[in-house]
Design a protein around this motif. Structure first.
Motif, PDB file in Angstrom:
ATOM      1  N   MET A   1       8.280  34.954 122.464  1.00 49.22           N
ATOM      2  CA  MET A   1       7.475  35.188 123.423  1.00 49.22           C
ATOM      3  C   MET A   1       5.487  34.321 122.729  1.00 49.22           C
ATOM      4  O   MET A   1       4.905  33.850 123.984  1.00 49.22           O
ATOM      5  N   GLU A   2       6.065  34.132 121.465  1.00 50.38           N
ATOM      6  CA  GLU A   2       4.604  32.856 121.606  1.00 50.38           C
ATOM      7  C   GLU A   2       4.594  31.329 121.969  1.00 50.38           C
ATOM      8  O   GLU A   2       3.673  30.955 122.448  1.00 50.38           O
ATOM      9  N   ASP A   3       6.255  31.114 122.471  1.00 54.73           N
ATOM     10  CA  ASP A   3       6.409  29.767 122.930  1.00 54.73           C
ATOM     11  C   ASP A   3       5.500  30.049 124.066  1.00 54.73           C
ATOM     12  O   ASP A   3       5.139  29.634 124.590  1.00 54.73           O
ATOM     13  N   TYR A   4       6.048  31.294 125.003  1.00 59.08           N
ATOM     14  CA  TYR A   4       5.400  31.768 126.662  1.00 59.08           C
ATOM     15  C   TYR A   4       3.923  31.961 126.586  1.00 59.08           C
ATOM     16  O   TYR A   4       3.558  30.911 127.284  1.00 59.08           O
ATOM     17  N   LEU A   5       3.578  32.226 125.588  1.00 58.45           N
ATOM     18  CA  LEU A   5       1.912  32.086 125.030  1.00 58.45           C
ATOM     19  C   LEU A   5       1.413  30.728 125.401  1.00 58.45           C
ATOM     20  O   LEU A   5       0.423  30.359 126.320  1.00 58.45           O
ATOM     21  N   LEU A   6       1.550  30.204 124.377  1.00 53.30           N
ATOM     22  CA  LEU A   6       1.525  28.568 123.834  1.00 53.30           C
ATOM     23  C   LEU A   6       1.521  28.636 125.256  1.00 53.30           C
ATOM     24  O   LEU A   6       0.452  26.851 125.912  1.00 53.30           O
ATOM     25  N   GLN A   7       2.377  28.273 126.048  1.00 50.33           N
ATOM     26  CA  GLN A   7       2.652  27.501 127.334  1.00 50.33           C
ATOM     27  C   GLN A   7       1.810  27.730 128.517  1.00 50.33           C
ATOM     28  O   GLN A   7       1.203  27.346 129.729  1.00 50.33           O
ATOM     29  N   ILE A   8       1.523  29.338 128.952  1.00 51.00           N
ATOM     30  CA  ILE A   8       0.791  29.218 130.101  1.00 51.00           C
ATOM     31  C   ILE A   8      -1.246  28.978 128.911  1.00 51.00           C
ATOM     32  O   ILE A   8      -1.865  28.137 130.276  1.00 51.00           O
ATOM     33  N   THR A   9      -1.167  29.254 127.549  1.00 45.64           N
ATOM     34  CA  THR A   9      -2.152  28.879 127.263  1.00 45.64           C
ATOM     35  C   THR A   9      -3.300  27.330 128.179  1.00 45.64           C
ATOM     36  O   THR A   9      -4.202  26.444 128.425  1.00 45.64           O
ATOM     37  N   HIS A  10      -1.544  26.572 127.788  1.00 45.28           N
ATOM     38  CA  HIS A  10      -1.719  24.932 127.733  1.00 45.28           C
ATOM     39  C   HIS A  10      -1.891  24.711 129.070  1.00 45.28           C
ATOM     40  O   HIS A  10      -2.465  24.038 129.945  1.00 45.28           O
ATOM     41  N   ILE A  11      -1.437  24.978 130.212  1.00 44.44           N
ATOM     42  CA  ILE A  11      -1.621  25.229 131.027  1.00 44.44           C
ATOM     43  C   ILE A  11      -2.727  25.815 131.918  1.00 44.44           C
ATOM     44  O   ILE A  11      -3.340  24.910 133.020  1.00 44.44           O
ATOM     45  N   ILE A  12      -3.268  26.513 131.583  1.00 37.39           N
ATOM     46  CA  ILE A  12      -4.404  27.151 131.737  1.00 37.39           C
ATOM     47  C   ILE A  12      -5.456  26.108 131.475  1.00 37.39           C
ATOM     48  O   ILE A  12      -6.319  25.742 132.167  1.00 37.39           O
ATOM     49  N   LEU A  13      -5.263  25.319 130.730  1.00 30.21           N
ATOM     50  CA  LEU A  13      -6.242  24.712 129.857  1.00 30.21           C
ATOM     51  C   LEU A  13      -6.041  23.102 130.687  1.00 30.21           C
ATOM     52  O   LEU A  13      -7.022  22.699 131.230  1.00 30.21           O
ATOM     53  N   GLY A  14      -4.765  23.041 130.869  1.00 28.32           N
ATOM     54  CA  GLY A  14      -4.678  21.977 132.019  1.00 28.32           C
ATOM     55  C   GLY A  14      -4.807  22.501 133.439  1.00 28.32           C
ATOM     56  O   GLY A  14      -6.096  21.121 133.888  1.00 28.32           O
ATOM     57  N   ILE A  15      -5.844  23.255 133.884  1.00 30.22           N
ATOM     58  CA  ILE A  15      -6.303  23.362 135.100  1.00 30.22           C
ATOM     59  C   ILE A  15      -7.678  23.349 134.521  1.00 30.22           C
ATOM     60  O   ILE A  15      -8.292  22.387 135.692  1.00 30.22           O
ATOM     61  N   VAL A  16      -8.221  23.918 133.753  1.00 30.91           N
ATOM     62  CA  VAL A  16      -9.482  24.096 133.380  1.00 30.91           C
ATOM     63  C   VAL A  16      -9.837  21.928 133.528  1.00 30.91           C
ATOM     64  O   VAL A  16     -10.896  21.911 134.322  1.00 30.91           O
ATOM     65  N   LEU A  17      -9.303  21.138 132.976  1.00 36.84           N
ATOM     66  CA  LEU A  17      -8.844  20.258 132.997  1.00 36.84           C
ATOM     67  C   LEU A  17      -9.324  19.559 133.954  1.00 36.84           C
ATOM     68  O   LEU A  17     -10.395  18.355 134.392  1.00 36.84           O
ATOM     69  N   PHE A  18      -9.120  19.664 134.840  1.00 37.48           N
ATOM     70  CA  PHE A  18      -8.728  19.407 136.817  1.00 37.48           C
ATOM     71  C   PHE A  18     -10.048  19.961 137.077  1.00 37.48           C
ATOM     72  O   PHE A  18     -10.673  18.247 137.103  1.00 37.48           O
ATOM     73  N   PHE A  19     -10.265  20.914 136.958  1.00 35.65           N
ATOM     74  CA  PHE A  19     -12.415  20.710 137.617  1.00 35.65           C
ATOM     75  C   PHE A  19     -13.196  20.900 137.026  1.00 35.65           C
ATOM     76  O   PHE A  19     -14.275  20.280 137.375  1.00 35.65           O
ATOM     77  N   ILE A  20     -12.847  20.005 135.148  1.00 39.37           N
ATOM     78  CA  ILE A  20     -14.171  19.257 134.209  1.00 39.37           C
ATOM     79  C   ILE A  20     -14.437  18.390 135.184  1.00 39.37           C
ATOM     80  O   ILE A  20     -15.593  17.330 135.268  1.00 39.37           O
ATOM     81  N   ILE A  21     -12.808  17.220 135.191  1.00 37.84           N
ATOM     82  CA  ILE A  21     -13.393  15.471 135.544  1.00 37.84           C
ATOM     83  C   ILE A  21     -13.729  15.750 137.144  1.00 37.84           C
ATOM     84  O   ILE A  21     -14.497  15.120 137.359  1.00 37.84           O
ATOM     85  N   ASN A  22     -12.769  16.647 137.817  1.00 35.22           N
ATOM     86  CA  ASN A  22     -14.018  16.730 139.104  1.00 35.22           C
ATOM     87  C   ASN A  22     -15.138  16.836 139.378  1.00 35.22           C
ATOM     88  O   ASN A  22     -16.166  16.256 139.798  1.00 35.22           O
ATOM     89  N   TRP A  23     -15.533  17.751 138.352  1.00 36.12           N
ATOM     90  CA  TRP A  23     -17.521  17.480 138.267  1.00 36.12           C
ATOM     91  C   TRP A  23     -18.192  16.187 137.503  1.00 36.12           C
ATOM     92  O   TRP A  23     -18.832  16.349 138.050  1.00 36.12           O
ATOM     93  N   ILE A  24     -17.079  15.732 136.735  1.00 36.49           N
ATOM     94  CA  ILE A  24     -17.914  14.898 136.044  1.00 36.49           C
ATOM     95  C   ILE A  24     -17.695  13.479 137.520  1.00 36.49           C
ATOM     96  O   ILE A  24     -18.629  12.821 137.802  1.00 36.49           O
ATOM     97  N   GLY A  25     -16.989  13.453 137.718  1.00 41.04           N
ATOM     98  CA  GLY A  25     -16.430  12.811 139.459  1.00 41.04           C
ATOM     99  C   GLY A  25     -17.770  12.595 139.952  1.00 41.04           C
ATOM    100  O   GLY A  25     -18.366  11.917 140.666  1.00 41.04           O
TER     101      GLY A  25
END
Length: 349
Positions: A1-25
């Motif tokens: 369960m902890e590994d599943y939550l870890l992956q979900i958190t990392h995926i969400i943070l990865g998507i957030v990174l996408f929008f941050i970099i687009n905003w910077i650009g």
């Protein structure tokens, strides 16, 4: 369960990174950052572009790691370099489903992907795993000398001009793809309603530009938002404002009608402005004012209308944004040169 939550958190943070970099650009044109665009622009800051693309994910996971450590969420720091991988996967999927694949320099992208993954993994292994390694060591002059050397190398590479041949080729291929698709699907309807070649290319330019900025997936989400809110939205391929749910074909029909009506209105406007007989001009001016609400200046004798002005008026009626007007005008000129190189058609015939 902890590994599943870890992956979900990392995926969400990865998507957030996408929008941050687009905003910077989007907000970094003054320092040379380039976005994927329909138009060819010179890369005046190649080193900056490379550094932003490669180092942004690395800096991001460093900052996230510090925050997680401060919040005593050490377990979420495990394999945090995966955020960069999820970010790259999301960016790739986004570019493919929004038809931007033809604009991508795949060789350069593979270089970016490998560099991002390797640098993220290296930073994770060498710095992030151990908390104490996250803070810079400025106890020796060696670190400061190396910083100066890196700044010097960056300045040198940032002055290199890169060839635009590949970019021009990819963007021409993209325009051919989009124009060919829209011409096949809607060409008969457009030909039935527009005789003027230049006006046709303005219509296709608007279509291509709107599709680039509002790809199919975004239009799908806009339709859902409309069904939920029931408010007036700009919908469909040509982004026509409507209170009803419409499909792409309907939006093209409404968009073409809007373009043609504005064109006829502007042409009549120009004709009235050129009439020298005061009585006739006033009569025609009043008639036009009643029908369309256009106010014609009294001091407009012998007015010489320009093709560019009519083009600008048509596009401005569609979207008043200054950049939108310029880019659609430029795009329509590109299409004319590409598909009707010998045409001498003007909007004011």
């Amino acid at each position: 369960m902890e590994d599943y939550l870890l992956q979900i958190t990392h995926i969400i943070l990865g998507i957030v990174l996408f929008f941050i970099i687009n905003w910077i650009g989007k907000h970094s044109f003054s320092v040379g950052y380039m976005q994927i665009s329909v138009f060819v622009k010179d890369d005046n800051a190649p080193a900056f572009n490379v550094l932003v693309r490669i180092l942004s994910p690395v800096v991001y996971i460093l900052i996230i790691s510090v925050i997680l450590y401060k919040l005593n969420l050490d377990s979420f720091v495990k394999n945090i370099y995966m955020i960069s991988i999820y970010y790259l996967v999301f960016r790739l999927v986004f570019n493919l489903i929004t038809n931007r694949g033809l604009l991508i320099n795949w060789g350069r992208q593979i270089f970016y992907w490998c560099s991002i993954v390797l640098s993220s993994f290296y930073v994770y292994k060498e710095l992030i795993i151990e908390k104490k390694n996250l803070f810079p060591d400025l106890s020796t002059w060696t670190n400061q000398i190396w910083i100066i050397v890196l700044i010097f190398i960056y300045s040198v590479f940032n002055r290199i001009s890169l060839s635009q041949k590949g970019t021009i080729r990819r963007k021409n291929r993209y325009l051919e793809n989009r124009y060919g698709k829209f011409n096949t699907k809607y060409g008969i309807y457009i030909d039935e309603n527009i005789d003027n070649i230049k006006l046709k290319m303005i219509a296709y330019a608007i279509m291509i530009y709107e599709d680039f900025n509002r790809p199919r997936i975004v239009r799908f989400l806009e339709n859902i938002a409309h069904l939920i809110t029931r408010k007036e939205h700009t919908l469909g391929l040509m982004q026509v404002k409507t209170k009803s749910l419409i499909k792409d074909k309907q939006s093209v029909e409404l968009g073409i009608r809007k373009i043609v009506n504005k064109y006829l209105e502007l042409i009549e406007y120009q004709k009235v402005k050129t009439v020298e007989n005061e009585e006739e001009r006033k009569e025609r001016k009043n008639k036009l004012f009643v029908e369309s609400g256009i106010v014609i200046p009294e001091s407009s004798y012998k007015y010489e209308p320009s093709d560019w002005e009519v083009s600008e008026g048509i596009i401005k009626d569609y979207n008043p944004d200054y950049n939108y007007i310029n880019e659609v005008q430029e795009l329509s000129e590109i299409l004319i040169k590409k598909y009707y190189p010998d045409s001498e058609t003007t909007l004011i015939e």
